[in-house]
Write an enzyme that holds these catalytic residues in place. Structure first.
Site, PDB file in Angstrom:
ATOM      1  N   ARG A 153       0.837  -1.216   0.000  1.00 57.84           N
ATOM      2  CA  ARG A 153       0.000   0.000   0.000  1.00 57.84           C
ATOM      3  C   ARG A 153       0.866   1.257   0.000  1.00 57.84           C
ATOM      4  O   ARG A 153       0.658   2.173  -0.793  1.00 57.84           O
ATOM      5  CB  ARG A 153      -0.927  -0.006   1.230  1.00 57.84           C
ATOM      6  CG  ARG A 153      -2.090  -0.973   1.131  1.00 57.84           C
ATOM      7  CD  ARG A 153      -2.860  -1.035   2.442  1.00 57.84           C
ATOM      8  NE  ARG A 153      -2.093  -1.728   3.457  1.00 57.84           N
ATOM      9  CZ  ARG A 153      -2.169  -3.043   3.694  1.00 57.84           C
ATOM     10  NH1 ARG A 153      -3.029  -3.772   3.011  1.00 57.84           N
ATOM     11  NH2 ARG A 153      -1.424  -3.616   4.616  1.00 57.84           N
ATOM     12  N   MET A 154       1.869   1.288   0.902  1.00 61.89           N
ATOM     13  CA  MET A 154       2.738   2.462   0.951  1.00 61.89           C
ATOM     14  C   MET A 154       3.675   2.522  -0.244  1.00 61.89           C
ATOM     15  O   MET A 154       3.951   3.594  -0.781  1.00 61.89           O
ATOM     16  CB  MET A 154       3.547   2.465   2.263  1.00 61.89           C
ATOM     17  CG  MET A 154       2.813   3.046   3.447  1.00 61.89           C
ATOM     18  SD  MET A 154       2.174   4.698   3.130  1.00 61.89           S
ATOM     19  CE  MET A 154       3.663   5.562   2.678  1.00 61.89           C
ATOM     20  N   GLY A 211      10.300   3.611   7.001  1.00 61.60           N
ATOM     21  CA  GLY A 211       8.915   3.894   7.397  1.00 61.60           C
ATOM     22  C   GLY A 211       8.271   2.711   8.085  1.00 61.60           C
ATOM     23  O   GLY A 211       7.261   2.849   8.767  1.00 61.60           O
ATOM     24  N   THR A 212       8.859   1.530   7.891  1.00 60.33           N
ATOM     25  CA  THR A 212       8.335   0.292   8.489  1.00 60.33           C
ATOM     26  C   THR A 212       8.251   0.442  10.006  1.00 60.33           C
ATOM     27  O   THR A 212       9.112   1.081  10.620  1.00 60.33           O
ATOM     28  CB  THR A 212       9.276  -0.877   8.127  1.00 60.33           C
ATOM     29  OG1 THR A 212       9.479  -0.863   6.715  1.00 60.33           O
ATOM     30  CG2 THR A 212       8.691  -2.207   8.554  1.00 60.33           C
ATOM     31  N   PRO A 234       8.147   6.722  12.776  1.00 60.47           N
ATOM     32  CA  PRO A 234       6.917   5.927  12.753  1.00 60.47           C
ATOM     33  C   PRO A 234       5.823   6.581  11.934  1.00 60.47           C
ATOM     34  O   PRO A 234       4.819   5.928  11.612  1.00 60.47           O
ATOM     35  CB  PRO A 234       6.521   5.871  14.233  1.00 60.47           C
ATOM     36  CG  PRO A 234       7.104   7.113  14.828  1.00 60.47           C
ATOM     37  CD  PRO A 234       8.384   7.360  14.078  1.00 60.47           C
ATOM     38  N   HIS A 253      -6.721   1.781  12.914  1.00 58.53           N
ATOM     39  CA  HIS A 253      -6.183   1.515  11.572  1.00 58.53           C
ATOM     40  C   HIS A 253      -7.039   0.473  10.860  1.00 58.53           C
ATOM     41  O   HIS A 253      -7.809  -0.250  11.493  1.00 58.53           O
ATOM     42  CB  HIS A 253      -4.739   1.018  11.652  1.00 58.53           C
ATOM     43  CG  HIS A 253      -3.754   2.124  11.938  1.00 58.53           C
ATOM     44  ND1 HIS A 253      -3.516   2.583  13.208  1.00 58.53           N
ATOM     45  CD2 HIS A 253      -2.981   2.865  11.108  1.00 58.53           C
ATOM     46  CE1 HIS A 253      -2.615   3.566  13.149  1.00 58.53           C
ATOM     47  NE2 HIS A 253      -2.274   3.754  11.897  1.00 58.53           N
ATOM     48  N   LYS A 311      -3.809  -4.131   8.928  1.00 63.38           N
ATOM     49  CA  LYS A 311      -2.556  -3.757   9.604  1.00 63.38           C
ATOM     50  C   LYS A 311      -2.063  -4.908  10.468  1.00 63.38           C
ATOM     51  O   LYS A 311      -2.841  -5.517  11.199  1.00 63.38           O
ATOM     52  CB  LYS A 311      -2.756  -2.496  10.454  1.00 63.38           C
ATOM     53  CG  LYS A 311      -1.466  -2.013  11.107  1.00 63.38           C
ATOM     54  CD  LYS A 311      -1.592  -0.613  11.665  1.00 63.38           C
ATOM     55  CE  LYS A 311      -0.331  -0.158  12.401  1.00 63.38           C
ATOM     56  NZ  LYS A 311       0.857  -0.102  11.532  1.00 63.38           N
ATOM     57  N   THR A 320       3.209   4.962  15.521  1.00 66.26           N
ATOM     58  CA  THR A 320       2.885   6.352  15.866  1.00 66.26           C
ATOM     59  C   THR A 320       2.336   6.437  17.291  1.00 66.26           C
ATOM     60  O   THR A 320       2.729   7.321  18.066  1.00 66.26           O
ATOM     61  CB  THR A 320       1.844   6.895  14.865  1.00 66.26           C
ATOM     62  OG1 THR A 320       2.404   6.788  13.567  1.00 66.26           O
ATOM     63  CG2 THR A 320       1.481   8.339  15.159  1.00 66.26           C
TER      64      THR A 320
HETATM   65  P1  NAD Z   1       1.840  -3.801   2.941  1.00 65.65           P
HETATM   66  O1  NAD Z   1       1.707  -5.144   3.609  1.00 65.65           O
HETATM   67  O2  NAD Z   1       0.740  -3.319   2.034  1.00 65.65           O
HETATM   68  O3  NAD Z   1       3.211  -3.742   2.106  1.00 65.65           O
HETATM   69  C1  NAD Z   1       4.419  -4.314   2.524  1.00 65.65           C
HETATM   70  C2  NAD Z   1       5.158  -4.773   1.265  1.00 65.65           C
HETATM   71  O4  NAD Z   1       6.441  -5.243   1.650  1.00 65.65           O
HETATM   72  C3  NAD Z   1       4.455  -5.930   0.537  1.00 65.65           C
HETATM   73  O5  NAD Z   1       4.308  -5.635  -0.836  1.00 65.65           O
HETATM   74  C4  NAD Z   1       5.401  -7.104   0.762  1.00 65.65           C
HETATM   75  O6  NAD Z   1       5.391  -8.041  -0.300  1.00 65.65           O
HETATM   76  C5  NAD Z   1       6.733  -6.361   0.837  1.00 65.65           C
HETATM   77  N1  NAD Z   1       7.812  -7.185   1.380  1.00 65.65           N
HETATM   78  C6  NAD Z   1       7.731  -8.208   2.289  1.00 65.65           C
HETATM   79  N2  NAD Z   1       8.929  -8.750   2.489  1.00 65.65           N
HETATM   80  C7  NAD Z   1       9.797  -8.069   1.697  1.00 65.65           C
HETATM   81  C8  NAD Z   1      11.194  -8.176   1.471  1.00 65.65           C
HETATM   82  N3  NAD Z   1      11.945  -9.074   2.091  1.00 65.65           N
HETATM   83  N4  NAD Z   1      11.767  -7.289   0.591  1.00 65.65           N
HETATM   84  C9  NAD Z   1      11.026  -6.376  -0.049  1.00 65.65           C
HETATM   85  N5  NAD Z   1       9.685  -6.222   0.109  1.00 65.65           N
HETATM   86  C10 NAD Z   1       9.094  -7.076   0.995  1.00 65.65           C
HETATM   87  O7  NAD Z   1       2.057  -2.780   4.138  1.00 65.65           O
HETATM   88  P2  NAD Z   1       1.886  -1.166   4.111  1.00 65.65           P
HETATM   89  O8  NAD Z   1       0.518  -0.796   4.565  1.00 65.65           O
HETATM   90  O9  NAD Z   1       2.424  -0.618   2.833  1.00 65.65           O
HETATM   91  O10 NAD Z   1       2.857  -0.785   5.330  1.00 65.65           O
HETATM   92  C11 NAD Z   1       4.220  -1.150   5.295  1.00 65.65           C
HETATM   93  C12 NAD Z   1       4.882  -0.713   6.603  1.00 65.65           C
HETATM   94  O11 NAD Z   1       4.888   0.725   6.681  1.00 65.65           O
HETATM   95  C13 NAD Z   1       4.170  -1.199   7.861  1.00 65.65           C
HETATM   96  O12 NAD Z   1       5.154  -1.512   8.838  1.00 65.65           O
HETATM   97  C14 NAD Z   1       3.363   0.010   8.296  1.00 65.65           C
HETATM   98  O13 NAD Z   1       3.067   0.035   9.672  1.00 65.65           O
HETATM   99  C15 NAD Z   1       4.308   1.128   7.924  1.00 65.65           C
HETATM  100  N6  NAD Z   1       3.701   2.447   7.717  1.00 65.65           N
HETATM  101  C16 NAD Z   1       4.456   3.501   8.131  1.00 65.65           C
HETATM  102  C17 NAD Z   1       4.027   4.788   7.895  1.00 65.65           C
HETATM  103  C18 NAD Z   1       4.918   5.932   8.275  1.00 65.65           C
HETATM  104  O14 NAD Z   1       4.583   7.101   8.004  1.00 65.65           O
HETATM  105  N7  NAD Z   1       6.093   5.650   8.868  1.00 65.65           N
HETATM  106  C19 NAD Z   1       2.800   5.014   7.256  1.00 65.65           C
HETATM  107  C20 NAD Z   1       2.052   3.917   6.831  1.00 65.65           C
HETATM  108  C21 NAD Z   1       2.527   2.618   7.064  1.00 65.65           C
END
Ligand code: NAD
Length: 247
Positions: free
Chosen positions: A14-15, A77-78, A102, A134, A138, A145
């Site tokens: 998604r991100m 961002g993770t 975060p 959320h 999630k 955050t």
């Molecule tokens: P998501 O599950 O939609 O996407 C995660 C992606 O990572 C997937 O496409 C998955 O296939 C990929 N992935 C898994 N293992 C991998 C690897 N070894 N190498 C490369 N890619 C790999 O999740 P999301 O909603 O996009 O959120 C991702 C992270 O960002 C979460 O930890 C979430 O909490 C965090 N997040 C942070 C912020 C911020 O502002 N810091 C905002 C939103 C989400």
């Protein structure tokens, strides 16, 4: 100076999708590689200036180690990392600049600032609770955050996240103690991210709320952080540093 060449790690997520879409609209950025699970990050690193990681908690450390080896700036961002991973990331920030936040939205970083100020002004008579909501997909809980909001409250009160946070309440838990900070995670639907900090006293209550309605707000902040980090001295930074909100 030419456009900044970026690797987006987690590109199918998604991100990741929001990051690619926002980076493509920015003439100062080029996505040199959009990587996801199974792709070879190490091979792609030589062609980039900086890496942005929005994946899963167990993925980030390997990304940080590869970036440190290649000398590339990293934006993380993770969320949801263990304390051991956070410690190792801090060590790696002695080698490369790492922006680890975060939440990359300008609004939430303003909320971080306001949360500290309100806690300082209102003082210890106010009970502190944080509520986050959320989307149903999630994986980690509470949100990074919400954890940061509690850490800020704990810093102001001289408390500790590990020993004073109370994750939800169930059964005969007894009266609320003055030193606990409640933290409650709600999940459902497609909510991008809501956070409320509650300061409750007898006779009055203050609530500070932020609601995100688009992932683009996080994506644009992370892209801004990558531009800021490139060429900077090694160190561990957060979005407060990028925005100049550090005091
Ligand atoms: P998501 O599950 O939609 O996407 C995660 C992606 O990572 C997937 O496409 C998955 O296939 C990929 N992935 C898994 N293992 C991998 C690897 N070894 N190498 C490369 N890619 C790999 O999740 P999301 O909603 O996009 O959120 C991702 C992270 O960002 C979460 O930890 C979430 O909490 C965090 N997040 C942070 C912020 C911020 O502002 N810091 C905002 C939103 C989400």
């Amino acid at each position: 100076m030419g456009a900044l060449k970026l690797i987006i790690n987690g590109a199918k997520g998604r991100m990741g999708q929001a990051l690619i879409h926002c980076a493509e609209a920015d003439p100062d950025l080029i996505v040199s590689a959009a990587l996801d699970h199974g792709d070879d990050l190490a091979a792609a690193l030589s062609g980039c200036d900086a890496v942005i990681d929005f994946t899963h908690a167990e993925v980030t450390l390997g990304v940080a180690e590869a970036c440190a080896k290649a000398g590339k700036a990293l934006v993380i961002g993770t969320t949801g990392h263990s304390d051991a991973v956070r410690t190792r990331i801090t060590e790696l920030s002695k080698v490369i600049p790492i922006v680890f936040a975060p939440n990359f939205s300008v609004g939430v970083n303003t909320l971080f600032w306001l949360t500290r100020k309100a806690a300082e002004i209102l003082g210890p008579d106010f009970d502190l609770e944080v509520v986050e909501m959320h989307h149903r997909l999630k994986k980690d809980s509470p949100s990074g955050t919400a954890r940061r909001l509690v850490e800020i409250l704990a810093e102001v009160r001289g408390l500790s996240y590990d020993s004073d946070v109370r994750h939800g309440r169930e059964g005969m838990v007894g009266e609320r103690t003055p030193t606990e900070i409640g933290l409650h995670a709600v999940r459902g639907g497609d909510v991008v991210g809501d956070h409320t900090v509650i300061y409750a006293n007898v006779g009055e209550r203050v609530e500070l709320t932020h609601k995100a309605s688009s992932r683009d707000t996080f994506a644009k902040g992370a892209l801004r952080a990558a531009k800021w980090a490139h060429g900077r001295d090694p160190g561990l930074y957060d979005m407060q540093d990028v925005l100049g909100l550090t005091d």
